[in-house]
Design a protein around this motif. Structure first.
Motif, PDB file in Angstrom:
ATOM      1  N   THR A  47      50.482  32.451  39.757  1.00  0.00           N
ATOM      2  CA  THR A  47      49.057  33.183  40.714  1.00  0.00           C
ATOM      3  C   THR A  47      49.809  34.122  41.990  1.00  0.00           C
ATOM      4  N   TYR A  66      37.924  34.964  51.496  1.00  0.00           N
ATOM      5  CA  TYR A  66      36.001  36.137  51.931  1.00  0.00           C
ATOM      6  C   TYR A  66      35.389  35.579  53.169  1.00  0.00           C
ATOM      7  N   ILE A  79      31.947  38.196  47.886  1.00  0.00           N
ATOM      8  CA  ILE A  79      32.634  38.052  46.481  1.00  0.00           C
ATOM      9  C   ILE A  79      32.715  38.974  45.364  1.00  0.00           C
ATOM     10  N   LYS A  80      31.670  40.265  45.566  1.00  0.00           N
ATOM     11  CA  LYS A  80      31.815  40.476  43.945  1.00  0.00           C
ATOM     12  C   LYS A  80      33.193  42.403  44.174  1.00  0.00           C
ATOM     13  N   TYR A 120      35.617  39.914  43.535  1.00  0.00           N
ATOM     14  CA  TYR A 120      35.690  39.413  42.216  1.00  0.00           C
ATOM     15  C   TYR A 120      36.759  41.032  41.055  1.00  0.00           C
ATOM     16  N   ILE A 140      40.430  41.426  38.989  1.00  0.00           N
ATOM     17  CA  ILE A 140      40.040  42.117  37.648  1.00  0.00           C
ATOM     18  C   ILE A 140      40.144  43.089  37.331  1.00  0.00           C
ATOM     19  N   ARG A 159      44.814  41.528  37.004  1.00  0.00           N
ATOM     20  CA  ARG A 159      44.194  41.010  36.139  1.00  0.00           C
ATOM     21  C   ARG A 159      44.947  41.716  34.870  1.00  0.00           C
ATOM     22  N   VAL A 162      48.856  40.723  37.138  1.00  0.00           N
ATOM     23  CA  VAL A 162      49.131  40.351  38.287  1.00  0.00           C
ATOM     24  C   VAL A 162      48.049  38.997  37.693  1.00  0.00           C
ATOM     25  N   ALA A 163      48.977  38.074  38.450  1.00  0.00           N
ATOM     26  CA  ALA A 163      48.193  36.576  38.084  1.00  0.00           C
ATOM     27  C   ALA A 163      47.042  36.547  39.421  1.00  0.00           C
ATOM     28  N   ALA A 164      45.818  36.725  39.482  1.00  0.00           N
ATOM     29  CA  ALA A 164      45.191  36.814  40.453  1.00  0.00           C
ATOM     30  C   ALA A 164      44.160  35.481  40.343  1.00  0.00           C
ATOM     31  N   GLU A 165      43.429  34.869  41.853  1.00  0.00           N
ATOM     32  CA  GLU A 165      42.649  34.080  41.824  1.00  0.00           C
ATOM     33  C   GLU A 165      41.455  34.645  42.443  1.00  0.00           C
ATOM     34  N   LEU A 166      40.356  33.941  42.673  1.00  0.00           N
ATOM     35  CA  LEU A 166      39.043  33.797  43.585  1.00  0.00           C
ATOM     36  C   LEU A 166      39.572  32.773  43.889  1.00  0.00           C
ATOM     37  N   PHE A 167      38.925  32.438  45.729  1.00  0.00           N
ATOM     38  CA  PHE A 167      39.228  31.533  46.331  1.00  0.00           C
ATOM     39  C   PHE A 167      37.496  30.989  46.156  1.00  0.00           C
ATOM     40  N   HIS A 168      37.724  29.114  44.990  1.00  0.00           N
ATOM     41  CA  HIS A 168      36.331  28.745  43.871  1.00  0.00           C
ATOM     42  C   HIS A 168      35.106  28.821  44.804  1.00  0.00           C
ATOM     43  N   GLU A 169      34.925  28.506  46.175  1.00  0.00           N
ATOM     44  CA  GLU A 169      33.488  29.120  46.532  1.00  0.00           C
ATOM     45  C   GLU A 169      33.433  29.316  48.623  1.00  0.00           C
ATOM     46  N   GLU A 187      47.497  31.475  32.730  1.00  0.00           N
ATOM     47  CA  GLU A 187      47.814  32.684  33.852  1.00  0.00           C
ATOM     48  C   GLU A 187      47.894  33.025  34.069  1.00  0.00           C
ATOM     49  N   LEU A 188      47.284  34.486  34.002  1.00  0.00           N
ATOM     50  CA  LEU A 188      46.614  35.099  34.489  1.00  0.00           C
ATOM     51  C   LEU A 188      45.559  34.865  35.389  1.00  0.00           C
ATOM     52  N   PHE A 189      44.406  33.792  34.988  1.00  0.00           N
ATOM     53  CA  PHE A 189      43.112  33.675  35.727  1.00  0.00           C
ATOM     54  C   PHE A 189      44.115  32.057  36.939  1.00  0.00           C
ATOM     55  N   LYS A 249      43.556  23.532  38.681  1.00  0.00           N
ATOM     56  CA  LYS A 249      42.484  24.288  37.949  1.00  0.00           C
ATOM     57  C   LYS A 249      44.098  23.885  36.202  1.00  0.00           C
ATOM     58  N   SER A 284      31.215  24.726  42.387  1.00  0.00           N
ATOM     59  CA  SER A 284      31.381  26.554  42.963  1.00  0.00           C
ATOM     60  C   SER A 284      31.072  26.719  40.486  1.00  0.00           C
ATOM     61  N   ILE A 344      30.970  29.332  40.217  1.00  0.00           N
ATOM     62  CA  ILE A 344      32.580  30.571  39.868  1.00  0.00           C
ATOM     63  C   ILE A 344      33.458  30.407  38.804  1.00  0.00           C
ATOM     64  N   ASN A 345      33.848  28.803  38.809  1.00  0.00           N
ATOM     65  CA  ASN A 345      34.531  28.102  38.142  1.00  0.00           C
ATOM     66  C   ASN A 345      33.402  28.517  36.444  1.00  0.00           C
ATOM     67  N   LEU A 388      28.097  40.313  39.166  1.00  0.00           N
ATOM     68  CA  LEU A 388      29.497  40.103  39.387  1.00  0.00           C
ATOM     69  C   LEU A 388      30.481  40.411  38.585  1.00  0.00           C
TER      70      LEU A 388
END
Lengths: 452, 452
Positions: A360, A366, A372-373, A376, A380, A383, A387-394, B33-35, B118, B151, B153-154, B274
């Motif tokens: 990642t 945020y 979040i929107k 996100y 997207i 990706r 680019v491997a990208a993540e959203l903090f989960h909560e 991996e992207l995720f 994850k 969450s 979001i997962n 979203l």
């Protein structure tokens, strides 16, 4: 509740280790493919009859057998000893190496395969050895072989594969050593003790470890007289460049047609005309490596001297491997990479690139659900650009989010707080340098996350 | 000599199949991996105590046990039945799925891991099922899970992974179905038979196969009266868009807090705000998939209708998986790809790209040893540019060399004959179109071999 554990001699590979192992395996795999080798995968299980008797008495004992399902109690009662019990209760076993399953595959598919068949195989094998430092009960083997061609071009290609892989891995100081079984055969003829070929080669193979005194003693113990020992000693002290060694060997073995054939083969393989190497293979007349198996060239790859790890690969030419399963006359030549040892070398020499250790590149943090929107959508888009990208989960406090990013060792965080949202910007912090900057939302996908 | 064979229910994967399988696995792996999912690999063997009792009585019987080495005859004599015999003779077994080893890994490494963790895992598992078409004793599982976060979001991310992978694979017409265990719980409350939750869901899960008449009969057989069956029938006939279904469910389950919670969760996950999908997930109120395991969302991925293959993946949220090994309270959610079925779908829909089926792009043929050096230098230069290139392995008649290139399905041959050598040219033949052209030696590395 019992505290969970894993069987002795086996390992879990967590994310960081899998990535580094994959970096090695991918480098090897890509090289095999570049050289036109084709992938093969065989099952973990083989029929016990396929494996039994192929690895010597000691090897047979180390094969992991798989218990048949169903009603086996009656069979168990017929057994007279533990060994017989195993054979009565088990039809299947875990594969012990990749070579015998490969031979079995070639024989089963001989009518569909195009020969020479150049295959590579990267899979785990299992052996019931006593676990020790660097010795596991489950470990990967990584082999490339050519069967169905006696052309020495194959030998050159395999040496070149070693050279290419180790160069790509940055393993400065690695060495390739070669010998030829026929030259060792010539030596046994010279001593006039062809019956002692194995004893002689086992002894001289230990020169590195036990020194010349040790070799002398061992040769004597194995039945050579003083004069014979002297001939062997002369032979293994042949020195100089490859060309000088070959010249000297031609004299020494002038009366042995076998020996001369071996010299001719090595001369072709080491031919400086055809190609160059980062590390040109060097003749090592003491090299034997499980001699009984090989019939022509013998190859060993060694780690750079600084790490004291020794062999990181080996191989050679063998005849008639598939003869074991009823298809005689196919010559083969192959090499193998010692993946666990190569891993240790790269670790010790700190040669794993940073990119082999992260996935990642950026995590979006945020300050409230309302962002979040936006986050996100950036994710997207990133990706889609690879680019491997993540959203903090909560939704959580910023310092909790930061702490998570830190622990995960993600190189960049992107922050969308209220002020960034109002300005249509995103704050990007480089977690390595600490540098923080604001970029426009539109510029996010052009940010060089993958350059890190 | 016995004709060699492999154990029932296992497979050799030859080069063409390995390449196509790798194309699928690589697409999935890249997406994971992207995720931001991280790779894990666990040993093939687990302690039998880790596996026993985790898969129900039927599952336990299908676990492949590994015979202990050493002196086991005495132990065998104490066994009263075959099952006890297995437990007396075997400490280890082959893993049956990836989920239990994952839970075991998380518990063993809980102090080092950063939660939510994850992970993805792509490895073979072994089951002693009776082999049948599409059912093997060794097969790959391919899982992604998040543990340590409740969450939703997962859930969205996992649905998005399915959507991304199937879109990348070109699987037009795939479908994602979702349901929620809590909604099914609400239904059981509505019928006032919470004790029959499992019976009800097992029955309605078969609607696709046995039709409404069949479901009615099965519900009656399982002990529901006419009025209760009617309630279930009303429930499963709820129709329309996702929004319409959710609205209707809110009325139907208005007195069930559990049911309403399930509706709230699905509403969040299916939120059109979203993100968008190539194939938006659809609510399927009959979806259950091994219900006892799941506690929240239930997911199924289905192949395009044209191929009649059905499910190609599934997953859901579960609570307390690691509780089995003494670490309670970790919520998890995961999905799994059915690799063998996806392979069959791509094969049937002819979706494997040509590039997934070849490796070597060009083989050099020559009319005599004197051209080998020239050919080999081109090959080395091409490999340095990432073009997989081979040299024909020995000096042979040109038609023999051509035949080999043809059989191997290599798309280009490069020929160096005497005239080419004199002119400093190389003839390149496109083996697909038959077109042949001469290019200068200097231009060889710029030839678009990889474009094919």
């Amino acid at each position: 509740m019992v505290k969970p554990s894993i069987p002795k001699g086996t390992r879990d590979f967590g994310p960081a280790v899998v990535r580094k192992r994959n970096y090695i395996l991918q480098t090897i795999r890509n090289t095999f493919e570049l050289f036109g080798f084709q992938p093969l995968e065989t099952p973990a299980m083989e029929n016990l009859t396929t494996l039994n008797g192929k690895y010597g008495e000691e090897g047979d004992k180390l094969i992991f057998k798989i218990l048949d399902n169903g009603d086996i109690l009656g069979r168990a009662q017929q057994a007279k000893d533990s060994r017989e019990l195993g054979n009565l209760l088990c039809e299947k076993a875990l594969k012990y190496d990749l070579t015998i399953p490969f031979a079995r595959y070639v024989v089963m598919n001989q009518n569909e395969l195009t020969f020479p068949f150049k295959r590579y195989q990267i899979q785990p094998v299992w052996r019931g050895d006593r676990p020790a430092r660097g010795r596991y009960r489950e470990f990967y083997q990584c082999d490339a072989d050519v069967v169905g061609s006696s052309s020495l071009i194959n030998e050159i290609e395999l040496l070149k594969i070693y050279d290419t892989v180790f160069t790509k891995l940055g393993l400065q100081g690695f060495a390739l050593r070669v010998n030829n079984r026929k030259i060792l055969g010539g030596l046994a003829e010279l001593v006039k003790r062809p019956d002692l070929l194995t004893d002689i080669t086992i002894s001289i193979d230990k020169l590195d470890k036990i020194g010349i005194e040790g070799v002398r003693k061992e040769l004597t113990d194995r039945g050579l007289n003083e004069a014979e020992v002297a001939i062997v000693e002369d032979f293994i002290s042949i020195d100089g460049t490859n060309d000088e060694k070959l010249e000297r060997l031609k004299e020494v073995l002038k009366d042995s047609p076998t020996g001369l054939k071996g010299i001719e083969e090595l001369t072709f393989v080491l031919n400086n005309e055809l190609t160059t190497y980062s590390s040109h293979p060097v003749i090592d007349l003491t090299l034997a490596r499980g001699l009984n198996y090989y019939t022509g060239i013998i190859i060993e790859a060694r780690a750079p001297e600084v790490v004291k790890i020794g062999s990181i690969g080996g191989g050679g030419r063998y005849d008639d491997l598939t003869g074991l399963f009823g298809l005689p006359g196919l010559s083969g030549v192959g090499i193998s990479f010692g993946v666990d040892r190569i891993y240790d070398v790269l670790e010790e020499m700190q040669l794993f690139p940073a990119t082999a250790q992260q996935s990642t590149k950026v995590i979006f943090l945020y300050t409230g659900d309302q962002h979040i929107k936006t986050a996100y959508q950036h994710i997207i888009a990133l990706r889609e650009k690879g680019v491997a990208a993540e959203l903090f989960h909560e939704n959580a406090k910023m310092d909790k989010q930061m702490k998570y990013a830190n622990k995960r060792e993600i190189p960049f965080v992107a922050i969308i707080g209220d002020s960034e949202a109002q300005e249509g910007m995103v704050s990007i912090k480089n977690m390595v340098t600490g540098k923080q900057e604001k970029v426009t939302a539109a510029a996010i996908t052009d940010f060089p996350f993958n350059a890190q």
